[in-house]
Design a protein around this motif. Sequence first.
Motif, PDB file in Angstrom:
ATOM      1  N   UNK A  54       6.410  12.637  -3.678  1.00  0.00           N
ATOM      2  CA  UNK A  54       6.013  11.921  -4.894  1.00  0.00           C
ATOM      3  C   UNK A  54       6.019  10.419  -4.647  1.00  0.00           C
ATOM      4  N   UNK A  55       7.038   9.944  -3.935  1.00  0.00           N
ATOM      5  CA  UNK A  55       7.156   8.510  -3.662  1.00  0.00           C
ATOM      6  C   UNK A  55       5.983   7.992  -2.839  1.00  0.00           C
ATOM      7  N   UNK A  56       5.433   8.834  -1.964  1.00  0.00           N
ATOM      8  CA  UNK A  56       4.270   8.417  -1.168  1.00  0.00           C
ATOM      9  C   UNK A  56       3.128   7.962  -2.070  1.00  0.00           C
ATOM     10  N   UNK A  57       2.824   8.759  -3.081  1.00  0.00           N
ATOM     11  CA  UNK A  57       1.673   8.463  -3.934  1.00  0.00           C
ATOM     12  C   UNK A  57       1.935   7.287  -4.864  1.00  0.00           C
ATOM     13  N   UNK A  58       3.113   7.269  -5.481  1.00  0.00           N
ATOM     14  CA  UNK A  58       3.403   6.141  -6.360  1.00  0.00           C
ATOM     15  C   UNK A  58       3.593   4.860  -5.548  1.00  0.00           C
ATOM     16  N   UNK A  99      -6.836   7.269  -3.059  1.00  0.00           N
ATOM     17  CA  UNK A  99      -5.961   8.079  -2.200  1.00  0.00           C
ATOM     18  C   UNK A  99      -4.760   8.589  -2.989  1.00  0.00           C
ATOM     19  N   UNK A 100      -4.167   7.704  -3.792  1.00  0.00           N
ATOM     20  CA  UNK A 100      -3.011   8.106  -4.596  1.00  0.00           C
ATOM     21  C   UNK A 100      -3.393   9.198  -5.583  1.00  0.00           C
ATOM     22  N   UNK A 101      -4.548   9.064  -6.218  1.00  0.00           N
ATOM     23  CA  UNK A 101      -4.994  10.074  -7.184  1.00  0.00           C
ATOM     24  C   UNK A 101      -5.248  11.423  -6.515  1.00  0.00           C
ATOM     25  N   UNK A 102      -5.838  11.390  -5.314  1.00  0.00           N
ATOM     26  CA  UNK A 102      -6.007  12.633  -4.562  1.00  0.00           C
ATOM     27  C   UNK A 102      -4.645  13.254  -4.275  1.00  0.00           C
ATOM     28  N   UNK A 140      -1.315 -10.152  -5.319  1.00  0.00           N
ATOM     29  CA  UNK A 140      -0.866 -11.198  -4.390  1.00  0.00           C
ATOM     30  C   UNK A 140      -2.019 -11.938  -3.740  1.00  0.00           C
ATOM     31  N   UNK A 141      -3.114 -11.222  -3.422  1.00  0.00           N
ATOM     32  CA  UNK A 141      -4.252 -11.826  -2.729  1.00  0.00           C
ATOM     33  C   UNK A 141      -5.546 -11.469  -3.449  1.00  0.00           C
ATOM     34  N   UNK A 142      -5.817 -12.102  -4.581  1.00  0.00           N
ATOM     35  CA  UNK A 142      -7.045 -11.798  -5.320  1.00  0.00           C
ATOM     36  C   UNK A 142      -8.290 -12.187  -4.533  1.00  0.00           C
ATOM     37  N   UNK A 143      -9.086 -11.168  -4.182  1.00  0.00           N
ATOM     38  CA  UNK A 143     -10.292 -11.386  -3.394  1.00  0.00           C
ATOM     39  C   UNK A 143     -11.132 -10.116  -3.503  1.00  0.00           C
ATOM     40  N   UNK A 144     -12.451 -10.224  -3.516  1.00  0.00           N
ATOM     41  CA  UNK A 144     -13.293  -9.017  -3.621  1.00  0.00           C
ATOM     42  C   UNK A 144     -12.969  -7.945  -2.590  1.00  0.00           C
ATOM     43  N   UNK A 145     -12.699  -8.345  -1.347  1.00  0.00           N
ATOM     44  CA  UNK A 145     -12.375  -7.353  -0.324  1.00  0.00           C
ATOM     45  C   UNK A 145     -11.044  -6.667  -0.618  1.00  0.00           C
ATOM     46  N   UNK A 146     -10.090  -7.433  -1.143  1.00  0.00           N
ATOM     47  CA  UNK A 146      -8.802  -6.848  -1.517  1.00  0.00           C
ATOM     48  C   UNK A 146      -8.978  -5.851  -2.654  1.00  0.00           C
ATOM     49  N   UNK A 147      -9.857  -6.182  -3.606  1.00  0.00           N
ATOM     50  CA  UNK A 147     -10.094  -5.261  -4.718  1.00  0.00           C
ATOM     51  C   UNK A 147     -10.695  -3.945  -4.220  1.00  0.00           C
ATOM     52  N   UNK A 148     -11.581  -4.027  -3.242  1.00  0.00           N
ATOM     53  CA  UNK A 148     -12.165  -2.809  -2.673  1.00  0.00           C
ATOM     54  C   UNK A 148     -11.079  -1.971  -2.006  1.00  0.00           C
ATOM     55  N   UNK A 199       1.430  -0.426  -3.987  1.00  0.00           N
ATOM     56  CA  UNK A 199       0.832  -1.212  -2.908  1.00  0.00           C
ATOM     57  C   UNK A 199      -0.556  -1.693  -3.295  1.00  0.00           C
ATOM     58  N   UNK A 200      -1.349  -0.798  -3.867  1.00  0.00           N
ATOM     59  CA  UNK A 200      -2.730  -1.146  -4.229  1.00  0.00           C
ATOM     60  C   UNK A 200      -2.764  -2.296  -5.230  1.00  0.00           C
ATOM     61  N   UNK A 201      -2.007  -2.175  -6.301  1.00  0.00           N
ATOM     62  CA  UNK A 201      -2.003  -3.245  -7.302  1.00  0.00           C
ATOM     63  C   UNK A 201      -1.312  -4.500  -6.764  1.00  0.00           C
ATOM     64  N   UNK A 202      -0.272  -4.302  -5.946  1.00  0.00           N
ATOM     65  CA  UNK A 202       0.431  -5.447  -5.377  1.00  0.00           C
ATOM     66  C   UNK A 202      -0.477  -6.292  -4.500  1.00  0.00           C
ATOM     67  N   UNK A 203      -1.329  -5.653  -3.723  1.00  0.00           N
ATOM     68  CA  UNK A 203      -2.251  -6.384  -2.856  1.00  0.00           C
ATOM     69  C   UNK A 203      -3.205  -7.257  -3.675  1.00  0.00           C
ATOM     70  N   UNK A 204      -3.763  -6.678  -4.736  1.00  0.00           N
ATOM     71  CA  UNK A 204      -4.723  -7.431  -5.540  1.00  0.00           C
ATOM     72  C   UNK A 204      -4.050  -8.512  -6.370  1.00  0.00           C
TER      73      UNK A 204
END
Length: 318
Positions: free
Chosen positions: A26-30, A58-61, A42-50, A35-40
Motif C-alpha cells: 500500500x505504501x508503494x502506491x501512496x 502508475x499509482x492508480x494502476x 517543488x519544481x513547477x515545469x511542464x515536463x515535471x507535470x507530465x 512523490x508525484x505531487x511533491x515533484x510538481x
Amino acid sequence: MNTYTLSAAQRAALNEKSNWRGAREVAKDWGLVLLAFGLSLAWPHPLTYVLSTLLLGCAMAGFAILQHETAHRSLFATPALNEWVGEYLAALPILQSMPGYRAYHMQHHRLAGTLDDPDLIMTKDYPVSPASLRRKIRRDVSGQTGLKSIVGLLGMYAGYWQYELTGKVERVTPAPQGVVGYLRMFVKNNGHLAIAWQVAIWAALYALGNGWLYGLWAIAFIFVLPTCMRIRQIADHAVVADPMSTNPLLHARSTSANWLEKLLFAPHYEHYHLEHHFMPTAPCWQLPKLHAQLKQAGVIPEQNQATSLFDVLRRATT
C-alpha cells in the motif's frame, strides 16, 4: 504436461499472509502519489507535470491491483484490515468499489476458460490487426474510455448499472425508486466517499497553494489509467494456449517485465497472472516463488510465457 499439484506444505507457505508486507504494498502506491505531487510542487515545469501525471497513473494502476488483492482477501493477514484498506485506501480514491468488484471478479475466477467468463469480452477477439489495436489505444489516450468510465462508475454507485469493469452495460433490476432511491443507493455503495476522496485531494493541494494540481490527478485517471488497464488485460488472457480451457496453466499468461513495465502496467507482481489463477489465495508477493516452482516443473506452455508486455502486444496483433 500441463497439470501440476502443489504439496500441502507448498500451499501453506505460498498462502502465508503478512500485515507488514501488505502495508508495504500500500505504501508503494501512496508513496508514488506523494512523490508525484511533491515533484510538481517543488519544481513547477511542464515536463515535471507530465512526469507527475505518469506517476499518478502508475499509482492508480497500483490501487486497482490492491483492490484486486483485497477482493481475494490476500493482502493482509487481518481480515478487517484487508476489507478496510481495500475499500477506503485502494478502491474509493479511483471511484471504484471493492465489494462490488469482488462480487464481479469472483465470477471471472469461477468461470475462467468458459463462455460465461464475464472478462472474456475483453480478450476473446485477439489477435487483432495492428490498426485495430491502435484504434483501441487511441480511444484510451484520447480520454474517450476514461470519460465513459467515470459515467459508468458513478452510475454503478447509484445502482443504475450492474458493477462490471468490462465496458458491458446492464441495468440493475429491480431498479431503485426515483431520485431518492438512487441517492440512497449511491450513499450505501460509498459513492459519496469516492467523491469525498476527490475533494480531499484537491483540498490538500489547495492548502499548499496549488489546488489546480488536482487536474493532474484527473488527467491521469482519464488518459493514463485506461491505457495501462487495457495493456494489462491483453497481457493477462489474450492469445493464450487455450482460452477455452478451465486449466489456469492454459488460459492465463506469465510475463517477464522490466521495471518500467512493472511501474506502469504490472504493479504488485500482476505480470504473474497465470500464477495468480493457479493459486488465487496466494498474496501477490508470493507469486514469484510460485512462478519459479511452475517453471522448474516445466508446466507453463511456451505460448503462455512472454518476455515482456510489448512481446504480448506483438503476439496480440497479426
